[in-house]
Design an enzyme around this catalytic site. Structure first.
Site, PDB file in Angstrom:
ATOM      1  N   SER A 142       0.854  -1.194   0.000  1.00 20.72           N
ATOM      2  CA  SER A 142       0.000   0.000   0.000  1.00 20.72           C
ATOM      3  C   SER A 142       0.889   1.242   0.000  1.00 20.72           C
ATOM      4  CB  SER A 142      -0.854  -0.015   1.279  1.00 20.72           C
ATOM      5  OG  SER A 142      -1.410   1.248   1.534  1.00 20.72           O
ATOM      6  N   TYR A 155      -1.193  -1.099  10.655  1.00 19.03           N
ATOM      7  CA  TYR A 155      -1.355  -1.211   9.198  1.00 19.03           C
ATOM      8  C   TYR A 155      -0.104  -0.676   8.493  1.00 19.03           C
ATOM      9  CZ  TYR A 155      -3.596  -1.178   4.609  1.00 19.03           C
ATOM     10  OH  TYR A 155      -3.907  -1.429   3.290  1.00 19.03           O
TER      11      TYR A 155
HETATM   12  N1  LIG Z   1      -8.771  -0.971  -0.931  1.00 19.81           N
HETATM   13  C1  LIG Z   1      -7.720  -0.188  -0.828  1.00 19.81           C
HETATM   14  O1  LIG Z   1      -7.824   1.038  -0.932  1.00 19.81           O
HETATM   15  C2  LIG Z   1      -6.359  -0.773  -0.611  1.00 19.81           C
HETATM   16  C3  LIG Z   1      -5.256   0.074  -0.753  1.00 19.81           C
HETATM   17  C4  LIG Z   1      -3.992  -0.437  -0.550  1.00 19.81           C
HETATM   18  C5  LIG Z   1      -3.813  -1.766  -0.245  1.00 19.81           C
HETATM   19  N2  LIG Z   1      -4.907  -2.565  -0.098  1.00 19.81           N
HETATM   20  C6  LIG Z   1      -4.679  -3.967   0.254  1.00 19.81           C
HETATM   21  O2  LIG Z   1      -5.362  -4.788  -0.671  1.00 19.81           O
HETATM   22  C7  LIG Z   1      -5.676  -6.028  -0.046  1.00 19.81           C
HETATM   23  C8  LIG Z   1      -7.133  -6.368  -0.301  1.00 19.81           C
HETATM   24  O3  LIG Z   1      -7.913  -5.393   0.343  1.00 19.81           O
HETATM   25  P1  LIG Z   1      -9.387  -5.002  -0.119  1.00 19.81           P
HETATM   26  O4  LIG Z   1      -9.411  -3.546  -0.212  1.00 19.81           O
HETATM   27  O5  LIG Z   1      -9.795  -5.821  -1.273  1.00 19.81           O
HETATM   28  O6  LIG Z   1     -10.187  -5.380   1.200  1.00 19.81           O
HETATM   29  P2  LIG Z   1     -11.371  -6.397   1.488  1.00 19.81           P
HETATM   30  O7  LIG Z   1     -12.445  -6.283   0.471  1.00 19.81           O
HETATM   31  O8  LIG Z   1     -11.690  -6.205   2.931  1.00 19.81           O
HETATM   32  O9  LIG Z   1     -10.672  -7.817   1.268  1.00 19.81           O
HETATM   33  C9  LIG Z   1      -9.775  -8.326   2.197  1.00 19.81           C
HETATM   34  C10 LIG Z   1      -9.628  -9.796   1.904  1.00 19.81           C
HETATM   35  O10 LIG Z   1      -8.670 -10.339   2.818  1.00 19.81           O
HETATM   36  C11 LIG Z   1      -9.200 -11.538   3.341  1.00 19.81           C
HETATM   37  N3  LIG Z   1      -8.634 -11.831   4.647  1.00 19.81           N
HETATM   38  C12 LIG Z   1      -8.587 -11.055   5.757  1.00 19.81           C
HETATM   39  N4  LIG Z   1      -8.006 -11.726   6.754  1.00 19.81           N
HETATM   40  C13 LIG Z   1      -7.668 -12.939   6.265  1.00 19.81           C
HETATM   41  C14 LIG Z   1      -7.056 -14.080   6.808  1.00 19.81           C
HETATM   42  N5  LIG Z   1      -6.642 -14.116   8.084  1.00 19.81           N
HETATM   43  N6  LIG Z   1      -6.868 -15.148   6.022  1.00 19.81           N
HETATM   44  C15 LIG Z   1      -7.276 -15.136   4.734  1.00 19.81           C
HETATM   45  N7  LIG Z   1      -7.880 -14.087   4.152  1.00 19.81           N
HETATM   46  C16 LIG Z   1      -8.068 -13.005   4.924  1.00 19.81           C
HETATM   47  C17 LIG Z   1     -10.707 -11.335   3.410  1.00 19.81           C
HETATM   48  O11 LIG Z   1     -11.369 -12.581   3.331  1.00 19.81           O
HETATM   49  P3  LIG Z   1     -12.035 -13.356   4.553  1.00 19.81           P
HETATM   50  O12 LIG Z   1     -12.495 -12.336   5.538  1.00 19.81           O
HETATM   51  O13 LIG Z   1     -13.141 -14.131   3.911  1.00 19.81           O
HETATM   52  O14 LIG Z   1     -10.942 -14.237   5.074  1.00 19.81           O
HETATM   53  C18 LIG Z   1     -10.932 -10.559   2.113  1.00 19.81           C
HETATM   54  O15 LIG Z   1     -11.121 -11.452   1.039  1.00 19.81           O
HETATM   55  C19 LIG Z   1      -5.291  -5.865   1.432  1.00 19.81           C
HETATM   56  O16 LIG Z   1      -4.018  -6.431   1.642  1.00 19.81           O
HETATM   57  C20 LIG Z   1      -5.240  -4.365   1.604  1.00 19.81           C
HETATM   58  O17 LIG Z   1      -4.393  -3.973   2.663  1.00 19.81           O
HETATM   59  C21 LIG Z   1      -6.168  -2.102  -0.273  1.00 19.81           C
END
Ligand SMILES: NC(=O)c1ccc[n+]([C@@H]2O[C@H](COP(=O)([O-])OP(=O)(O)OC[C@H]3O[C@@H](n4cnc5c(N)ncnc54)[C@H](OP(=O)(O)O)[C@@H]3O)[C@@H](O)[C@H]2O)c1
Length: 257
Positions: A142, A155
């Site tokens: 990120s 984070y």
């Molecule tokens: N959205 C943004 O603006 C943004 C920006 C920078 C980086 N990111 C990164 O992108 C990635 C995806 O985020 P997102 O925005 O798509 O969020 P999201 O929709 O909340 O998705 C997060 C995913 O991680 C999974 N997860 C959480 N804890 C887990 C665990 N212990 N084991 C396996 N799976 C787990 C969740 O699935 P379950 O709960 O079903 O396990 C879910 O599928 C993250 O690493 C986040 O930090 C996001």
């Protein structure tokens, strides 16, 4: 559409960016293994994507906080679909870890998922990739990796750590023919950012964000940070002395959960 069909393993694919990336790969004819903890979501995603085609999608429950769970998922998936071409360590959580009240269990949980989860995922895939002399590891970091943000110690620390881990792995694994792609997006609309109460400058729509990530993975980029105005800003913020950085960002507050 690329000609050679690939096997792609994705963690955290039950929602948001992981689910969006899985859809892009299946639409291009590849085989995707979607993993996460919420079985009902990955089951319905895999059914929907396989019905959509032309690629196919299988699912496996996996908790990246557990090395045994990750190893079992990787072993099961590679025996089911064959060796992986791309492994995307995407699973991640964001929660407020305000220094005055967050307890160590909250810190541990974020670090276990966002840092150890990436390490377990890569570690499970590396031996086979090195033996085959090919493969791509993708780390979802990120722009929060660049500097500490108020209320987000865990984070920011987790993302700074996985960015550093990926850079080191990239150099370590190059001689084995394995490449490492480090993704550092700004805010993209997903369930994770829908919870945020603060302003999110340059927040991208889900499709545009997933497109940018997908293109970076296909091009096997080493490091991709976007959107560019925010990426440029965080690089400049990194150069500021602490007193000025604190003045600009010190009153900002993070997500409510
Ligand atoms: N959205 C943004 O603006 C943004 C920006 C920078 C980086 N990111 C990164 O992108 C990635 C995806 O985020 P997102 O925005 O798509 O969020 P999201 O929709 O909340 O998705 C997060 C995913 O991680 C999974 N997860 C959480 N804890 C887990 C665990 N212990 N084991 C396996 N799976 C787990 C969740 O699935 P379950 O709960 O079903 O396990 C879910 O599928 C993250 O690493 C986040 O930090 C996001």
């Amino acid at each position: 559409m690329t000609s050679r069909k690939k096997n792609i393993f994705i963690t955290g694919a039950s929602s948001g960016l992981g689910a969006g990336l899985a859809e892009r790969f299946v639409r291009d004819g590849h085989t995707v293994i979607v993993t996460a903890r919420r079985e009902s979501l990955i089951l319905s995603l895999s059914e929907r994507l396989t019905a959509m085609g032309p690629g196919r999608c299988v699912y496996r429950v996996c908790d990246v906080q557990s090395e045994a769970s990750v190893s079992a998922a990787v072993a099961w998936a590679s025996s089911t679909v064959g060796p992986f071409d791309v492994v995307i360590a995407n699973a991640g959580v964001s929660q407020s870890t305000e220094a005055s009240y967050a307890d160590t269990a909250q810190f541990e949980s974020v670090l276990r998922t966002n840092l150890l989860g990436v390490m377990y995922t890569f570690h499970a895939a590396i031996p086979t990739m090195c033996l085959r002399g090919s493969g791509q590891l993708v780390c979802m970091s990120s722009l929060a990796a660049y500097r500490g943000l108020p209320g987000a110690a865990a984070y920011c620390a987790s993302k700074a750590a996985v960015s550093a881990l990926s850079e080191s792995f990239r150099m370590d694994l190059k001689r084995f023919g394995v490449c490492v792609t480090l993704l550092q997006p700004g805010w993209i609309q997903t369930p994770l950012t829908d919870r945020n109460l603060y302003a999110m400058p340059f927040r991208m729509g889900t499709d545009a964000g997933v497109d940018a990530l997908y293109r970076a993975i296909l091009a096997q980029k080493s490091v991709v940070s976007f959107p560019w105005p925010l990426a440029m800003s965080v690089r400049l913020l990194r150069l500021l002395p602490a007193w000025l950085y604190d003045k600009i960002l010190g009153n900002r507050r993070n997500a409510k959960s």
